[in-house]
Design an enzyme around this catalytic site. Structure first.
Site, PDB file in Angstrom:
ATOM      1  N   PHE A  21      -5.164  21.308  12.651  1.00  0.00           N
ATOM      2  CA  PHE A  21      -4.016  20.724  11.967  1.00  0.00           C
ATOM      3  C   PHE A  21      -3.048  21.796  11.480  1.00  0.00           C
ATOM      4  O   PHE A  21      -1.841  21.650  11.571  1.00  0.00           O
ATOM      5  CB  PHE A  21      -4.472  19.858  10.779  1.00  0.00           C
ATOM      6  N   ALA A  70      -7.657  -0.830   8.755  1.00  0.00           N
ATOM      7  CA  ALA A  70      -6.433  -1.348   9.370  1.00  0.00           C
ATOM      8  C   ALA A  70      -6.271  -0.843  10.792  1.00  0.00           C
ATOM      9  O   ALA A  70      -5.827  -1.578  11.680  1.00  0.00           O
ATOM     10  CB  ALA A  70      -5.232  -0.955   8.523  1.00  0.00           C
ATOM     11  N   HIS A 130       6.221  13.545   2.955  1.00  0.00           N
ATOM     12  CA  HIS A 130       4.831  13.705   3.396  1.00  0.00           C
ATOM     13  C   HIS A 130       4.363  12.440   4.105  1.00  0.00           C
ATOM     14  O   HIS A 130       4.019  11.450   3.469  1.00  0.00           O
ATOM     15  CB  HIS A 130       3.920  14.027   2.198  1.00  0.00           C
ATOM     16  N   PHE A 140       0.862  -1.190   0.000  1.00  0.00           N
ATOM     17  CA  PHE A 140       0.000   0.000   0.000  1.00  0.00           C
ATOM     18  C   PHE A 140       0.896   1.237   0.000  1.00  0.00           C
ATOM     19  O   PHE A 140       1.622   1.478   0.967  1.00  0.00           O
ATOM     20  CB  PHE A 140      -0.883  -0.037   1.243  1.00  0.00           C
ATOM     21  N   GLU A 186       0.132   4.621  10.526  1.00  0.00           N
ATOM     22  CA  GLU A 186      -1.321   4.666  10.258  1.00  0.00           C
ATOM     23  C   GLU A 186      -2.015   5.681  11.165  1.00  0.00           C
ATOM     24  O   GLU A 186      -3.059   5.430  11.745  1.00  0.00           O
ATOM     25  CB  GLU A 186      -1.926   3.267  10.382  1.00  0.00           C
TER      26      GLU A 186
END
Length: 428
Positions: free
Chosen positions: A427, A285, A171, A164, A407
């Site tokens: 953010f 996941a 980044h 993946f 993740e």
């Protein structure tokens, strides 16, 4: 079917043998209830008979087949791709997906499989999660029918391995700024040329198919592409291994370098655009990780408890007799219990279509944080012996640092939750 018999059957056989029930059948409680330090709050009572049988199958495979390999694999930084084929034979890959050779079990059952694998090693669970949740899950949710038929059956068997590609060298927590691009082939109609690099990609050096996310040059929209290694001309795809890791050494990690790699348009996910695609894969996941890390912490607790009972210091007393040691064990058992219950609850909501991404962020963040914190504290029980890899606790600590980071690093999940609580974006 008796429990003993169930343990000998792979997941597919278990599902074929199950009766057709209109309501969920739960395990019956024992009439003589006693405190079980391995399941203090009785989480097993929330599981169905089928889920318990699947968990038993996964645990038995992991303890008998994976545990004997992990120490040397970790030392050598070696991953055997045969492991995924073994998991495929048992029906453990993409287990919660429906059809295409997948077992079609509940989301909770799928997470119980990750827990069993991570009880042995987070690296082994990472290899499985990328195959099952990120790549197979992505194809199952966003792929065309032709893509599903082409890839999923062999991936479910472990015959076709996936990777993946989202994170890039510049980044990590900000995937929206990715630099990998896809532009229409100037001379070959119906093809795109992918250019860019991805890094920290589990399974990339051994993957047959790579799910790569790239920005369309003409629109700037992020799209998913299935890059089939066998179809890539020489020099257009490279997947070098990243060596000398301090964690997840029993998994294989690499990069993805794309240099005008031609990919047919039929290998692009047909509809999904933007970050919704990769984030949906990541959420699947992340949920598995939330219960997986509890398996790693459970192993730390079991190892620390055994050591504390056997190691004698000060007048021949076992370490387990001392208050500070017991507090460490009690804290870990409590956090495991709460973490397992939270993951099961979110799993049930996920099965009903009622789980939000913020719920998954919460259990991923909390369980990874508490697993790492408790593992570090339990490591202290071993004193200087914790430095020896034969005790296993240091391996778990190193691995759990990574699970807290990938993740969605824990601070990023804090901001996701903070935005949901306040309605204010923090953010940037």
């Amino acid at each position: 079917m008796s429990r003993l018999l169930c343990r000998r059957f792979p997941v597919r056989a278990l599902l074929q043998a199950r009766p057709a029930l209109s309501t969920r059948s739960y395990a019956s409680a024992s009439p003589a209830v006693q405190f079980d330090w391995e399941d203090p709050l009785g989480a097993k009572n929330l599981l169905t008979e089928e889920e318990l049988a699947i968990s038993d199958t996964a645990e038995r495979y992991c303890q008998e087949q994976l545990l004997p390999r992990v120490l040397q694999a970790y030392r050598d930084e070696h991953y055997d791709p045969q492991i995924l084929r073994e998991m495929g034979e048992l029906g453990l890959l993409g287990a919660n997906l429906e059809g295409y050779g997948c077992a079609g079990v509940s989301d909770v059952a799928g997470a119980l499989i990750t827990r069993a694998v991570e009880r042995v090693d987070s690296g082994y669970r990472s290899g499985m999660s990328v195959q099952s949740s990120l790549v197979m899950g992505g194809i199952h949710e966003f792929g065309s029918e032709e893509q599903k038929e082409r890839y999923l059956p062999d991936m479910a068997k472990g015959k076709l391995l996936g990777a993946f590609g989202l994170t890039e060298p510049n980044h990590g927590s900000d995937p929206g700024s990715m630099e990998t691009t896809a532009r229409e082939h100037p001379t070959k109609k119906g093809y795109y040329l992918l250019k860019g690099s991805k890094t920290w990609i589990t399974n990339s050096p051994i993957a047959d198919v790579l799910l790569v996310w790239a920005k369309l040059q003409e629109t700037g929209k992020i799209r998913g592409f299935l890059v089939d290694r066998k179809d890539c001309p020489a020099g257009t795809l490279e997947t070098p291994k990243i060596s000398n890791k301090t964690g997840l050494r029993a998994s294989i990690t690499g990069m993805i370098h794309l240099e005008d790699c031609p990919v047919p348009k039929e290998n692009m996910f047909p509809d999904v655009e933007g970050l919704r695609g990769p984030f949906a894969c990541l959420n699947s996941a992340r949920y598995g990780i939330s219960l997986g890390v509890m398996g790693a912490l459970e192993d730390c607790l079991a190892r620390a408890r055994t050591y504390a009972l056997e190691r004698k210091q000060f007048k021949g007393n076992p370490l387990a007799k001392y208050q500070l040691i017991q507090k460490k064990l009690a804290d870990a058992a409590t956090d495991i219990s709460y973490g397992v219950l939270a993951s099961i609850q979110v799993g049930r909501l996920k099965e009903q279509g009622k789980a939000t991404p913020e719920m998954i962020s919460m259990v991923k963040r909390q369980n990874c944080d508490r697993a790492l914190w408790n593992a570090r504290v339990l490591q202290e029980i071993f004193g200087g012996n914790a430095v020896s890899d034969e005790y296993g606790i240091g391996r778990h600590v190193a691995n759990l640092y990574v699970t807290q980071t990938y993740e969605g690093q824990s601070d990023i999940h804090s901001l996701i939750l903070g935005r949901a609580i306040t309605g204010v974006q923090a953010f940037v």
